[in-house]
Design a protein around this motif. Structure first.
Motif, short mmCIF file in Angstrom:
data_model
loop_
_atom_site.label_atom_id
_atom_site.label_comp_id
_atom_site.label_asym_id
_atom_site.label_seq_id
_atom_site.Cartn_x
_atom_site.Cartn_y
_atom_site.Cartn_z
N TYR B 182 5.44 -2.49 6.49
CA TYR B 182 4.73 -2.94 5.26
C TYR B 182 5.69 -3.14 4.06
N THR B 183 5.25 -3.93 3.13
CA THR B 183 5.96 -4.08 1.95
C THR B 183 5.11 -3.75 1.00
N ALA B 196 -4.20 -2.51 -9.64
CA ALA B 196 -5.09 -2.10 -8.34
C ALA B 196 -4.64 -2.51 -7.12
N GLY B 197 -4.24 -3.87 -6.99
CA GLY B 197 -3.94 -4.50 -5.71
C GLY B 197 -2.54 -3.67 -5.04
N TYR B 199 -2.10 -0.75 -4.96
CA TYR B 199 -2.12 0.41 -4.41
C TYR B 199 -2.75 0.55 -3.12
N ALA B 200 -3.96 -0.22 -3.02
CA ALA B 200 -4.69 -0.18 -1.84
C ALA B 200 -4.01 -0.95 -0.72
N ALA B 201 -2.88 -1.79 -1.20
CA ALA B 201 -2.12 -2.42 -0.15
C ALA B 201 -1.28 -1.42 0.59
N TYR B 203 -2.02 1.41 1.62
CA TYR B 203 -2.56 2.74 2.38
C TYR B 203 -2.16 2.71 3.78
N LYS B 204 -2.10 1.49 4.34
CA LYS B 204 -1.85 1.30 5.82
C LYS B 204 -0.45 2.17 6.14
N GLU B 207 -0.82 5.96 5.70
CA GLU B 207 -1.81 6.31 7.14
C GLU B 207 -0.55 6.43 8.21
#
Lengths: 354, 354
Positions: B182-183, B196-197, B199-201, B203-204, B207
């Motif tokens: 992920y980047t 915002a964008g 931060y949620a990006a 999460y993966k 995890e």
């Protein structure tokens, strides 16, 4: 799950879709469903269109856990209501959900919810040629918590908006500006997901293009800034020397449902379609040898948006004399024909709302 | 502009900040200000903490036009309330605003609004050592419109949350996992903006790291996947052979206010600080020759977060025997000392709330 229906007592007057701006008028009702980690998705309901009340700490406001879809319902000449490949939208919603750590929905149930909502709102589906009912399903993270972690609660909502014809004065090819400074998406990012952050991030580039007299931006890959990715918020196709080329899905490009349908149509017609990387340089060279025959963007809003001119720095390409090409026109006529029930749906793409 | 104050009749009971989870309890009031293209920012007010009611078509839900800040208020031993470089937060809020096509705020007025809010909520600023009042200013695009264009209306809101000590059992060095798939951000994207964008990006990847037993992710650049960018949502520093190195601001890295303060402190102490690209390979080699002396993340939440272990693929580095280094400790003590008024503020960084 049973869908509760709570009808409004105050029906709105229905405007002429052609006289309103896109996405500004909404129907009388909306579909809502809640999620909690304990219950999963629960309480699906159709309620009067109304504000959403959220705690100011709701995660959607801070960390961007939100995804959406966009599709349309059309009235056929014999007064049926058709959806176009709606199952693909709910499939993609779940792909986006996975990327944004949002729990998956039951795709079939969501489609049933949408059908029920449109049934309630059937008087809102415009009948005039070119008009349609725009459908916006979306999911937002609602937990009031400033921790950096996926929300434990969500809302899935569907709202509906009657929209006018995209091409009020016939199809006009657009002028495109190649964007070097800003990047839409990159490998490992969220480009393939329909998530909010991708869209606001593109406004600066669009603003620049508009100021310089272009109607959309052509996005290059984020790594080498060489390969073509998308046009504005559309996928893009080029007809070069009889073959059709479109950028391959690489994680930073949205898998458009119009894109998918166009590839299938072209293949069905025996036309070669190649999904691969295509550089700006290759495009320029093809234009120079007179082999770049047509170019067009594809998406739910416009279906087909022919590209008449492409500009980057000192270079400028005029494509097909800035007129819509015959293949573009045929694709537009076929796809809109199937969507609106004017042409026979040989592929089984449409779903009737009963 | 005059700030209207509407006080609540129902004060909440104040919990012990150490017993609550971060960012889950909010004070009695919030600061709100509206924006429209006609009026600019207007109607600044302090009102009871309450839900925000938005049309389901409000742009924040769909296209991600939102930005935020995070800072803290501390109680000093002699019972004054201090903010740490708050003008830098409002400065950065405006940098983020520009990237996300959100109208700028008046930074001084926003700070005055924050001070007034904290004055109203002064009983909420925790007094126990290590506790503080977390401050979350944010702006959301509120226009109900599904067009892809910047919102014509916004709300600027400040909410406050008492928070416990980040290090309840003393500072524990963390184990970091290098993320390849992920980047977080790329040149031309939104990485430098607090939007915002971003931060949620992330999460993966977080995890994945959690599953594999690591507490945070180390982000590499989006282009070559070679250079170090950030750690989790913190900036990162490495002490190599007596010098301190931190990735240079390149558009995809957030300009942390803790980062900025640490660079200034180190320079004041006569320690060489270099802002430049640093690759994972270089770090690995430095560790191999015994020159990687310390590593730490920096941010508002933890101030300093020592890195004890760094893992990628088959490679593993243990830094300073997984103990906090003496420089990290000194930086932590100095910065928290200044923030909480225990040490003299020689740099003029703190602002007292009267």
């Amino acid at each position: 799950m049973n869908i509760e229906i709570d009808l409004t007592q105050n029906l709105k007057s229905k405007p002429n879709a052609d006289q309103i701006a896109f996405g500004t008028i909404f129907t009388d009702h909306m579909f809502v469903m809640d999620y909690s980690t304990e219950k999963g998705w629960y309480d699906p309901r159709i309620v009067p269109y109304q504000p959403i009340a959220l705690d100011p700490a709701a995660m959607i406001f801070h960390y961007g856990q939100t995804i959406f879809e966009g599709l349309k319902a059309y009235t056929t000449p014999d007064d049926r209501i058709l959806l176009f490949r709606p199952e693909k939208n709910f499939r993609r919603l779940n792909l986006s959900a996975d990327r944004m750590s949002i729990p998956a929905i039951d795709e079939q149930f969501a489609l049933a919810g949408l059908q029920k909502l449109i049934e309630v709102e059937k008087e809102w589906v415009p009948k005039a040629v070119g008009n349609s009912l725009y459908i916006r399903p979306f999911i937002i993270g609602t937990e009031p918590n400033l921790s950096l972690a996926p929300s434990k609660t969500y809302q899935f909502i569907i709202i509906l908006s009657p929209v006018g014809s995209y091409y009020k004065d016939g199809i006009q090819p657009i002028k495109i500006h190649v964007e070097y400074e800003y990047t839409r998406a990159v490998r490992g990012g969220t480009g393939f997901a329909k998530t909010a952050g991708n869209y606001a991030a593109a406004y600066k580039a669009q603003e620049k293009a508009t100021t310089e007299g272009y109607s959309q931006v052509l996005w290059l890959d984020g790594i080498e800034k060489k390969y073509i990715e998308e046009v504005g918020s559309m996928n893009v196709f080029f007809k070069i020397n009889g073959e059709v080329i479109t950028p391959e899905l690489n994680g930073s490009i949205l898998e458009g449902i119009t894109r998918m349908s166009i590839i299938e149509l072209l293949k069905g017609w025996g036309i070669t379609v190649i999904e691969r990387r295509i550089s700006l340089e290759e495009l320029y060279n093809a234009a120079n040898c007179g082999e770049l025959e047509e170019a067009f963007g594809t998406g739910t809003a416009a279906v087909i948006s022919p590209i008449g001119e492409l500009n980057w720095g000192n270079r400028n390409i005029v494509i097909n004399k800035s007129e819509i090409g015959s293949l573009s026109q045929k694709l537009y006529d076929t796809l809109t024909g199937i969507q609106t029930g004017k042409l026979e749906d040989l592929n089984g793409w449409t779903v009737e709302v009963k």
